[in-house]
Scaffold this motif. Structure first.
Motif, PDB file in Angstrom:
ATOM      1  N   GLU A  48       0.867  -1.179   0.000  1.00 40.02           N
ATOM      2  CA  GLU A  48       0.000   0.000   0.000  1.00 40.02           C
ATOM      3  C   GLU A  48       0.907   1.233   0.000  1.00 40.02           C
ATOM      4  O   GLU A  48       2.127   1.120   0.190  1.00 40.02           O
ATOM      5  N   MET A  49       0.347   2.409  -0.232  1.00 45.48           N
ATOM      6  CA  MET A  49       1.175   3.614  -0.255  1.00 45.48           C
ATOM      7  C   MET A  49       1.743   3.876   1.147  1.00 45.48           C
ATOM      8  O   MET A  49       1.031   3.787   2.149  1.00 45.48           O
ATOM      9  N   LYS A  72       3.087   6.002 -10.560  1.00 46.74           N
ATOM     10  CA  LYS A  72       1.670   5.711 -10.858  1.00 46.74           C
ATOM     11  C   LYS A  72       0.933   7.038 -10.920  1.00 46.74           C
ATOM     12  O   LYS A  72       0.972   7.821  -9.962  1.00 46.74           O
ATOM     13  N   TYR A 102     -12.628   8.113  -6.938  1.00 53.47           N
ATOM     14  CA  TYR A 102     -12.864   6.714  -7.325  1.00 53.47           C
ATOM     15  C   TYR A 102     -14.250   6.536  -7.932  1.00 53.47           C
ATOM     16  O   TYR A 102     -14.739   5.422  -8.049  1.00 53.47           O
ATOM     17  N   ASP A 135     -11.298   0.226 -13.456  1.00 54.41           N
ATOM     18  CA  ASP A 135     -12.436  -0.599 -13.870  1.00 54.41           C
ATOM     19  C   ASP A 135     -12.014  -1.979 -14.367  1.00 54.41           C
ATOM     20  O   ASP A 135     -12.440  -2.426 -15.434  1.00 54.41           O
ATOM     21  N   ALA A 165      -7.633  -4.360  -8.809  1.00 56.42           N
ATOM     22  CA  ALA A 165      -7.807  -3.583  -7.575  1.00 56.42           C
ATOM     23  C   ALA A 165      -9.142  -3.948  -6.928  1.00 56.42           C
ATOM     24  O   ALA A 165      -9.275  -5.051  -6.381  1.00 56.42           O
ATOM     25  N   ARG A 166     -10.148  -3.068  -7.039  1.00 53.24           N
ATOM     26  CA  ARG A 166     -11.419  -3.368  -6.361  1.00 53.24           C
ATOM     27  C   ARG A 166     -12.079  -4.630  -6.892  1.00 53.24           C
ATOM     28  O   ARG A 166     -12.745  -5.351  -6.147  1.00 53.24           O
ATOM     29  N   ARG A 171     -13.903  -8.117   5.123  1.00 53.34           N
ATOM     30  CA  ARG A 171     -13.917  -7.394   3.852  1.00 53.34           C
ATOM     31  C   ARG A 171     -13.851  -8.349   2.650  1.00 53.34           C
ATOM     32  O   ARG A 171     -14.439  -8.100   1.604  1.00 53.34           O
TER      33      ARG A 171
HETATM   34  C1  LIG Z   1      -9.515   1.650  -0.981  1.00 48.43           C
HETATM   35  C2  LIG Z   1      -8.521   2.019  -2.042  1.00 48.43           C
HETATM   36  C3  LIG Z   1      -7.202   2.244  -1.684  1.00 48.43           C
HETATM   37  C4  LIG Z   1      -6.264   2.591  -2.658  1.00 48.43           C
HETATM   38  N1  LIG Z   1      -4.966   2.779  -2.290  1.00 48.43           N
HETATM   39  C5  LIG Z   1      -4.031   3.062  -3.233  1.00 48.43           C
HETATM   40  C6  LIG Z   1      -2.665   3.202  -2.872  1.00 48.43           C
HETATM   41  O1  LIG Z   1      -2.266   3.052  -1.712  1.00 48.43           O
HETATM   42  N2  LIG Z   1      -1.788   3.510  -3.866  1.00 48.43           N
HETATM   43  C7  LIG Z   1      -2.186   3.661  -5.180  1.00 48.43           C
HETATM   44  O2  LIG Z   1      -1.359   3.928  -6.045  1.00 48.43           O
HETATM   45  N3  LIG Z   1      -3.467   3.504  -5.535  1.00 48.43           N
HETATM   46  C8  LIG Z   1      -4.387   3.203  -4.609  1.00 48.43           C
HETATM   47  N4  LIG Z   1      -5.685   3.000  -4.981  1.00 48.43           N
HETATM   48  C9  LIG Z   1      -6.039   2.999  -6.424  1.00 48.43           C
HETATM   49  C10 LIG Z   1      -6.003   1.577  -7.017  1.00 48.43           C
HETATM   50  O3  LIG Z   1      -4.694   1.051  -7.013  1.00 48.43           O
HETATM   51  C11 LIG Z   1      -6.548   1.569  -8.458  1.00 48.43           C
HETATM   52  O4  LIG Z   1      -5.709   2.356  -9.255  1.00 48.43           O
HETATM   53  C12 LIG Z   1      -7.975   2.108  -8.517  1.00 48.43           C
HETATM   54  O5  LIG Z   1      -8.799   1.492  -7.552  1.00 48.43           O
HETATM   55  C13 LIG Z   1      -8.585   1.927  -9.912  1.00 48.43           C
HETATM   56  O6  LIG Z   1      -8.806   0.587 -10.213  1.00 48.43           O
HETATM   57  P1  LIG Z   1     -10.279  -0.113 -10.130  1.00 48.43           P
HETATM   58  O7  LIG Z   1     -11.257   0.848 -10.771  1.00 48.43           O
HETATM   59  O8  LIG Z   1     -10.088  -1.375 -10.946  1.00 48.43           O
HETATM   60  O9  LIG Z   1     -10.561  -0.342  -8.690  1.00 48.43           O
HETATM   61  C14 LIG Z   1      -6.653   2.711  -4.023  1.00 48.43           C
HETATM   62  C15 LIG Z   1      -7.986   2.483  -4.371  1.00 48.43           C
HETATM   63  C16 LIG Z   1      -8.918   2.154  -3.406  1.00 48.43           C
HETATM   64  C17 LIG Z   1     -10.342   1.916  -3.828  1.00 48.43           C
END
Ligand SMILES: Cc1cc2nc3c(=O)[nH]c(=O)nc-3n(C[C@H](O)[C@H](O)[C@H](O)COP(=O)(O)O)c2cc1C
Length: 333
Positions: free
Chosen positions: A44-45, A143, A184, A209, A230-231, A289
């Motif tokens: 995570e970041m 990123k 988001y 997405d 991701a999600r 979760r």
């Molecule tokens: C709860 C949550 C936490 C996230 N934390 C980070 C993070 O720590 N570092 C990062 O670069 N992106 C983070 N993201 C972005 C995701 O890595 C990803 O780029 C984003 O969710 C888009 O993808 P998706 O639409 O498929 O979920 C986070 C997204 C969510 C929803």
């Protein structure tokens, strides 16, 4: 398909990666996704300032356990100096496949520090961060997000920004197809990501997405080097396995839809890791979760989830978990 790929200077088994997700991409979760076949995971970041000035909690976030390499360490800060000092500190006792620099987080508390997607308004600082971090010899993967120039705050568009990062030495650029303003919400602009991938062949990782194998295939078919789950992977961890199959990769699971036994076995292994590596509180939060995703669409899941949510401590949660059959047998056994 068993040939190794090199993406962004890192040798990987396939182009399906697990994303950096704050509060989610901890060691047990990363191990889960490696087991499901994701070729690479991110931390995570992690705050550079936290690493330089705070205590052990931030430091623990940089740990890498067995079974989760290759791991990309993601740092966030607003200047090259603290970025490099925190990176150096991590490298004194740990090793990673690459560094990621977070230039994508849209949250105000991160922006206030000049970090995350605030850097999209400061290309010179962002490019300097890449140049300086490269000195450690590891691949650097910033990123970013989609950028719509407005002539005031955002001067460069997505492709110009990515070009600057690559010219500064970035080995790969991950692009999330939502703007910082979208946070988001709404749709990710996949065509913007693909436009960059076509321009910078083999050097763009896609994000946004990714909910099903067809989303992974779309990005790869259109020139992206890799794709972040991701999600979509939280909602259905087995999406990773199905994506690999669609792409023609071998997986470590039996063919076809994973059986309830397979799902439960992986879930219990994941629960063991959660508790062992992160302790009771984090284990309960993450287990709740992820639970529904493990049995997505199966009758009995809602009751299983409800019962688990009522567990007061780890011992009772674990007992409920091991009793998984009783929740599903009516519908599926
Ligand atoms: C709860 C949550 C936490 C996230 N934390 C980070 C993070 O720590 N570092 C990062 O670069 N992106 C983070 N993201 C972005 C995701 O890595 C990803 O780029 C984003 O969710 C888009 O993808 P998706 O639409 O498929 O979920 C986070 C997204 C969510 C929803």
């Amino acid at each position: 398909m068993e040939t190794k790929l090199v993406i962004g200077g890192v040798e990987v088994e396939n182009p399906v990666f697990f994303a950096p997700l704050a509060g989610v991409s901890i060691a047990a979760v990363r191990r889960l996704f490696r087991r499901l076949g994701a070729a690479l995971t991110h931390t995570e970041m992690i705050s550079s300032a936290g690493l330089l000035y705070a205590g052990t909690k931030t430091w623990r976030m940089t740990e890498c356990t067995d079974g989760e390499r290759p791991l990309v360490l993601q740092l966030f800060t607003g200047d090259a100096d603290s970025l490099c000092r925190s990176a150096e500190r991590c490298l004194q006792s740990r090793s990673y496949a690459a560094f990621s620099i977070n230039m994508a987080c849209p949250m105000p508390k991160v922006h206030k520090k000049g970090a995350g997607s605030r850097l999209l308004q400061d290309p010179d600082v962002a490019f300097a961060m890449v140049r300086e971090l490269k000195k450690f010899g590891l691949p650097v993967w910033p990123k970013i997000r989609k950028i719509v120039p407005d002539g005031r705050e955002y001067r460069l568009d997505t492709l110009q920004f990515a070009e600057g990062l690559l010219a500064a030495g970035a080995d790969n650029v991950t692009i999330h197809g939502r703007t910082p303003q979208q946070r988001y919400e709404g749709k990710a602009d996949k065509s913007e990501v693909v436009r960059a991938a076509r321009r910078f062949e083999g050097r763009i990782t896609a994000s946004g997405d990714v909910y099903a194998p067809r989303d992974v295939a779309f990005y790869l078919d259109n020139g992206c080097a890799a794709v972040l789950c991701a999600r979509g992977a939280i909602a259905d961890p087995f999406m990773v396995v199905q994506s690999l199959r669609v792409l023609g990769y071998n997986t470590r699971m039996s063919d076809g839809e994973p059986s309830l036994e397979e799902r439960a076995e992986i879930l219990i292994g994941f629960a063991d890791d959660l508790y062992r590596l992160h302790g009771e509180r984090a284990a309960l939060v993450l287990l709740r979760r992820f639970l529904a995703g493990f049995f997505r669409g199966k009758a009995g899941t809602a009751e299983f989830k409800r019962t688990l949510a009522s567990a007061k401590d780890w011992d009772s949660a674990y007992r409920i978990l091991c009793d998984w059959r009783s929740y599903f047998e009516r519908g599926f056994m």
